[in-house]
Motif scaffolding. Structure first.
Motif, PDB file in Angstrom:
ATOM      1  N   ALA A 168       0.819  -1.214   0.000  1.00 25.74           N
ATOM      2  CA  ALA A 168       0.000   0.000   0.000  1.00 25.74           C
ATOM      3  C   ALA A 168       0.848   1.257   0.000  1.00 25.74           C
ATOM      4  CB  ALA A 168      -0.924   0.003   1.228  1.00 25.74           C
ATOM      5  N   PHE A 169       0.282   2.290  -0.620  1.00 29.89           N
ATOM      6  CA  PHE A 169       0.755   3.661  -0.508  1.00 29.89           C
ATOM      7  C   PHE A 169      -0.355   4.426   0.206  1.00 29.89           C
ATOM      8  CE2 PHE A 169       3.123   1.915  -3.984  1.00 29.89           C
ATOM      9  CZ  PHE A 169       4.365   2.531  -3.939  1.00 29.89           C
ATOM     10  N   VAL A 170      -0.018   5.031   1.330  1.00 31.51           N
ATOM     11  CA  VAL A 170      -1.024   5.699   2.152  1.00 31.51           C
ATOM     12  C   VAL A 170      -0.705   7.186   2.234  1.00 31.51           C
ATOM     13  CG1 VAL A 170      -2.087   5.843   4.438  1.00 31.51           C
ATOM     14  CG2 VAL A 170      -1.421   3.606   3.498  1.00 31.51           C
ATOM     15  N   GLY A 171      -1.702   8.009   1.954  1.00 30.60           N
ATOM     16  CA  GLY A 171      -1.499   9.448   1.953  1.00 30.60           C
ATOM     17  C   GLY A 171      -2.353  10.168   2.969  1.00 30.60           C
ATOM     18  N   LYS A 172      -1.726  10.918   3.851  1.00 35.03           N
ATOM     19  CA  LYS A 172      -2.450  11.869   4.702  1.00 35.03           C
ATOM     20  C   LYS A 172      -2.840  13.037   3.808  1.00 35.03           C
ATOM     21  CE  LYS A 172      -1.877  14.997   8.633  1.00 35.03           C
ATOM     22  NZ  LYS A 172      -2.340  16.174   7.846  1.00 35.03           N
ATOM     23  N   VAL A 173      -4.107  13.340   3.722  1.00 32.53           N
ATOM     24  CA  VAL A 173      -4.604  14.336   2.780  1.00 32.53           C
ATOM     25  C   VAL A 173      -4.243  15.747   3.259  1.00 32.53           C
ATOM     26  CG1 VAL A 173      -6.696  15.348   1.783  1.00 32.53           C
ATOM     27  CG2 VAL A 173      -6.454  12.856   1.959  1.00 32.53           C
ATOM     28  N   ALA A 174      -3.849  16.585   2.298  1.00 29.53           N
ATOM     29  CA  ALA A 174      -3.563  18.002   2.572  1.00 29.53           C
ATOM     30  C   ALA A 174      -4.594  18.854   1.845  1.00 29.53           C
ATOM     31  CB  ALA A 174      -2.156  18.357   2.121  1.00 29.53           C
ATOM     32  N   MET A 175      -5.254  19.776   2.579  1.00 33.82           N
ATOM     33  CA  MET A 175      -6.278  20.649   1.993  1.00 33.82           C
ATOM     34  C   MET A 175      -6.469  21.832   2.947  1.00 33.82           C
ATOM     35  SD  MET A 175      -9.397  17.892   2.521  1.00 33.82           S
ATOM     36  CE  MET A 175     -10.771  19.038   2.599  1.00 33.82           C
ATOM     37  N   ASP A 176      -6.187  23.041   2.483  1.00 34.23           N
ATOM     38  CA  ASP A 176      -6.162  24.174   3.405  1.00 34.23           C
ATOM     39  C   ASP A 176      -6.913  25.409   2.939  1.00 34.23           C
ATOM     40  OD1 ASP A 176      -4.370  24.882   1.320  1.00 34.23           O
ATOM     41  OD2 ASP A 176      -3.186  26.129   2.687  1.00 34.23           O
ATOM     42  N   ILE A 184     -14.912  22.646   9.508  1.00 29.88           N
ATOM     43  CA  ILE A 184     -14.790  21.417  10.298  1.00 29.88           C
ATOM     44  C   ILE A 184     -13.776  20.437   9.706  1.00 29.88           C
ATOM     45  CG2 ILE A 184     -17.162  21.536  11.155  1.00 29.88           C
ATOM     46  CD1 ILE A 184     -17.802  19.271   9.055  1.00 29.88           C
ATOM     47  N   TYR A 185     -13.323  20.719   8.464  1.00 22.38           N
ATOM     48  CA  TYR A 185     -12.462  19.724   7.816  1.00 22.38           C
ATOM     49  C   TYR A 185     -11.476  20.406   6.876  1.00 22.38           C
ATOM     50  CZ  TYR A 185     -11.011  15.402   5.544  1.00 22.38           C
ATOM     51  OH  TYR A 185     -10.264  14.349   5.080  1.00 22.38           O
ATOM     52  N   ARG A 186     -10.399  20.919   7.451  1.00 21.11           N
ATOM     53  CA  ARG A 186      -9.314  21.464   6.642  1.00 21.11           C
ATOM     54  C   ARG A 186      -8.086  21.662   7.523  1.00 21.11           C
ATOM     55  NH1 ARG A 186     -12.485  26.562   6.613  1.00 21.11           N
ATOM     56  NH2 ARG A 186     -11.452  28.069   8.002  1.00 21.11           N
ATOM     57  N   ASP A 187      -6.936  21.712   6.870  1.00 24.34           N
ATOM     58  CA  ASP A 187      -5.701  22.054   7.576  1.00 24.34           C
ATOM     59  C   ASP A 187      -5.737  23.532   7.955  1.00 24.34           C
ATOM     60  OD1 ASP A 187      -4.147  19.544   7.397  1.00 24.34           O
ATOM     61  OD2 ASP A 187      -4.265  19.907   5.238  1.00 24.34           O
ATOM     62  N   SER A 188      -5.118  23.863   9.078  1.00 27.44           N
ATOM     63  CA  SER A 188      -5.185  25.239   9.574  1.00 27.44           C
ATOM     64  C   SER A 188      -4.476  26.222   8.660  1.00 27.44           C
ATOM     65  CB  SER A 188      -4.599  25.319  10.983  1.00 27.44           C
ATOM     66  OG  SER A 188      -3.253  24.856  11.002  1.00 27.44           O
ATOM     67  N   ASP A 189      -3.363  25.790   8.049  1.00 25.65           N
ATOM     68  CA  ASP A 189      -2.634  26.647   7.112  1.00 25.65           C
ATOM     69  C   ASP A 189      -1.633  25.787   6.352  1.00 25.65           C
ATOM     70  OD1 ASP A 189      -0.024  26.611   8.645  1.00 25.65           O
ATOM     71  OD2 ASP A 189      -1.287  27.619  10.119  1.00 25.65           O
ATOM     72  N   ALA A 190      -1.011  26.374   5.340  1.00 29.10           N
ATOM     73  CA  ALA A 190      -0.108  25.619   4.467  1.00 29.10           C
ATOM     74  C   ALA A 190       1.111  25.109   5.223  1.00 29.10           C
ATOM     75  CB  ALA A 190       0.316  26.487   3.290  1.00 29.10           C
ATOM     76  N   ALA A 191       1.698  25.951   6.054  1.00 28.77           N
ATOM     77  CA  ALA A 191       2.913  25.554   6.759  1.00 28.77           C
ATOM     78  C   ALA A 191       2.659  24.352   7.669  1.00 28.77           C
ATOM     79  CB  ALA A 191       3.451  26.729   7.572  1.00 28.77           C
ATOM     80  N   LEU A 231       0.506  25.859  -0.206  1.00 24.28           N
ATOM     81  CA  LEU A 231       0.493  24.428   0.112  1.00 24.28           C
ATOM     82  C   LEU A 231       1.006  23.609  -1.068  1.00 24.28           C
ATOM     83  CD1 LEU A 231      -0.112  22.030   1.888  1.00 24.28           C
ATOM     84  CD2 LEU A 231      -2.529  22.204   1.241  1.00 24.28           C
ATOM     85  N   LEU A 232       0.558  23.922  -2.268  1.00 25.02           N
ATOM     86  CA  LEU A 232       1.027  23.197  -3.444  1.00 25.02           C
ATOM     87  C   LEU A 232       2.536  23.356  -3.611  1.00 25.02           C
ATOM     88  CD1 LEU A 232      -1.864  24.154  -5.889  1.00 25.02           C
ATOM     89  CD2 LEU A 232      -1.492  21.904  -4.845  1.00 25.02           C
ATOM     90  N   GLN A 233       3.033  24.565  -3.418  1.00 26.27           N
ATOM     91  CA  GLN A 233       4.469  24.807  -3.530  1.00 26.27           C
ATOM     92  C   GLN A 233       5.233  24.020  -2.464  1.00 26.27           C
ATOM     93  OE1 GLN A 233       5.963  26.759  -5.936  1.00 26.27           O
ATOM     94  NE2 GLN A 233       7.930  26.001  -5.151  1.00 26.27           N
ATOM     95  N   GLY A 234       4.748  24.051  -1.239  1.00 17.09           N
ATOM     96  CA  GLY A 234       5.427  23.348  -0.161  1.00 17.09           C
ATOM     97  C   GLY A 234       5.444  21.847  -0.351  1.00 17.09           C
ATOM     98  N   LEU A 235       4.365  21.289  -0.855  1.00 17.30           N
ATOM     99  CA  LEU A 235       4.317  19.844  -1.082  1.00 17.30           C
ATOM    100  C   LEU A 235       5.214  19.436  -2.248  1.00 17.30           C
ATOM    101  CD1 LEU A 235       0.510  19.127  -0.503  1.00 17.30           C
ATOM    102  CD2 LEU A 235       2.417  18.731   1.070  1.00 17.30           C
ATOM    103  N   GLY A 236       5.301  20.277  -3.268  1.00 18.25           N
ATOM    104  CA  GLY A 236       6.230  19.990  -4.361  1.00 18.25           C
ATOM    105  C   GLY A 236       7.666  19.962  -3.874  1.00 18.25           C
TER     106      GLY A 236
END
Length: 464
Positions: A168-176, A184-191, A231-236
């Motif tokens: 398996a490849f398991v991903g913790k989802v990032a969405m901010d 109720i369902y998002r990351d607090s900020d990109a960092a 967030l996209l820049q940081g994940l890249g």
């Protein structure tokens, strides 16, 4: 006798004897009729001995005598394990419902509220344990999972895959992005999201055994609309730093495509490339509205497309240009897209891929003349579909899986034509082995999966 000892391989090698089907190349079925397959201690295939080779019988007898032989019955056949490139693990309780609205409504009305519940680790463990059991019983030996934004629940999914033996490849989802993600369902900020993704990668690698482990982390921006530029820049940058694979959605629906075009003036593919997220073995789910230029970029990057034909019916309202992608040598495999797709079976994925490709070629508007109705040369065959489900998925991930060849991992399923509850019917006077293969791909269901092996280890056995 010395030759037999040499051919028997290492003392701990296990042997399986029977008839196997695989598609080592797209569109090419190879029938391994009554062969011996040796599996070594690492879970890899060490050799394959065909029944017309000298001393086949002696090697088989010696393996049997030493208790190292599994022999298939006449009604049983071996297939490579199935590869599912796109699963939303937390959506398992939603399977088979909530498909009555467009994607952008579905996310806000049904899916985000459900995924928010995974802050409850006990709920997460219950759902994820049931999901992995069900997928192994359906023959899914390799799974690429979206989890949720929750660290502990996402780690629980990875741990459950490890415990149950699923690759398996398991991903913790990032969405901010607060404009697209509910409070109720998002990351607090990109960092914070990038920092937590880095921590998730480290923790999974610590317990799973490193970069080549059975279970691996995967960087997972949900999709462009739910992520800020930061967030996209940081994940890249994190992907470049860690060497982790990446997964996200790409050009999934009219709404999603138009949203990205309005925000950036570019396609999803161009935007992902700009942020460093279009990389070797990046898995792009759907990609229904990719252009020829997009396909060229995807192919050049060595990225892959998870073709999800069932969920595309509900959310794309268009047919992915599968043959166009394959003819450009773009990596493509299949995804169930649980729960946007209402079946967990990748064999069902094969069937839906065949239907979608035929619909694209034949067209759907009967008021048009036949010659005007569809896109020529779009159909695929049964061997093509099964290749997508096995070797194609393996190539997409850069893994030696999906084929029965020395050096490949022994990820496999045993299909029994005579299993109780089977829809398969075999007529020996009418059906050759090629016919049996087609019947398995088009008719086998969970009832027919008797055993599932991952990395040489038996991880599921049906109760009969």
């Amino acid at each position: 006798m010395d030759d037999i000892v040499q051919r028997m391989g290492k003392v701990n090698d296990k042997w399986i004897c029977g008839t196997a089907f695989h598609t080592p190349q797209r569109g090419v079925l190879e029938v391994l009729d009554e062969v011996l397959i040796a599996v070594d201690e690492t879970g890899s295939i060490s050799q394959i001995v065909r029944n017309n080779e000298p001393r086949f019988g002696e090697i088989k007898a010696a393996a049997d005598r030493e208790g190292r032989l599994t022999e298939l019955a006449d009604s049983q056949f071996l297939l490579p394990g199935l590869v599912d490139l796109h699963i939303h693990a937390p959506q398992w309780p939603q399977l088979g419902k909530a498909l009555d609205v467009p994607l952008e409504v579905w996310l806000q009305k049904y899916t985000f509220p459900l995924e928010a519940k995974y802050a409850d680790i006990d709920f997460a463990r219950e759902v994820y344990g049931d999901l992995v059991d069900a997928l192994l019983a359906n023959g899914t030996t390799t799974a690429v999972y979206f989890a949720t934004i929750h660290m502990e629940a996402s780690l629980a999914l990875a741990e459950i895959c490890q415990q149950k033996g699923q690759r398996a490849f398991v991903g913790k989802v990032a969405m901010d992005d607060p404009d697209q993600c509910p409070e109720i369902y998002r990351d607090s900020d990109a960092a914070t999201a990038v920092s937590e993704m880095r921590a998730f990668i480290q923790r999974v690698r610590e317990f799973s055994g490193g970069a080549n482990a059975l279970v691996q982390p995967i960087i997972t921006p949900r999709f462009i609309p739910s992520c800020t530029d930061a967030l996209l820049q940081g994940l890249g940058e994190l992907a470049a730093e860690t060497g982790c694979l990446v997964q996200t959605h790409c050009s999934e629906s009219d709404w999603e495509r138009d949203f990205v075009e309005a925000r950036f003036g570019k396609t999803d593919t161009e935007v992902l490339r700009g942020f460093g997220l279009l990389r070797q073995s990046t898995v792009l789910a759907h990609s229904n509205f990719v252009s020829d230029e997009d396909l060229s970029l995807i192919g050049k990057a060595g990225a892959a497309i998870a073709h999800c034909p069932l969920s595309n019916v509900y959310f794309a309202r268009a047919v992915f240009p599968l043959r166009a992608a394959l003819d450009r040598n773009v990596h493509v495999g299949l995804g169930s897209d649980v729960s946007g797709g209402h079946s967990p079976s990748i064999l069902d994925g094969c069937r839906h891929a065949l239907s979608a490709a035929r619909a694209r070629e034949g067209g759907v508007d009967p008021s048009l003349a036949a010659a005007e109705r569809g896109v020529a040369n779009s159909a695929i065959g049964v061997a093509d579909a099964f290749w997508l489900a096995t070797a194609g998925g393996g190539e997409a991930l850069g893994l030696p899986i999906g084929k029965f060849e020395p050096g490949y991992k022994f990820d496999a399923i045993l299909i029994d034509l005579d299993a109780p509850g089977s829809n398969l019917r075999h007529w020996p006077t009418l059906d050759g082995l090629d016919d049996v293969f087609q019947k398995i791909v088009l008719n086998a269901n969970r009832a027919n999966v008797m055993r599932t092996w991952v990395n040489g280890k038996l991880v599921y056995a049906a109760q009969v």
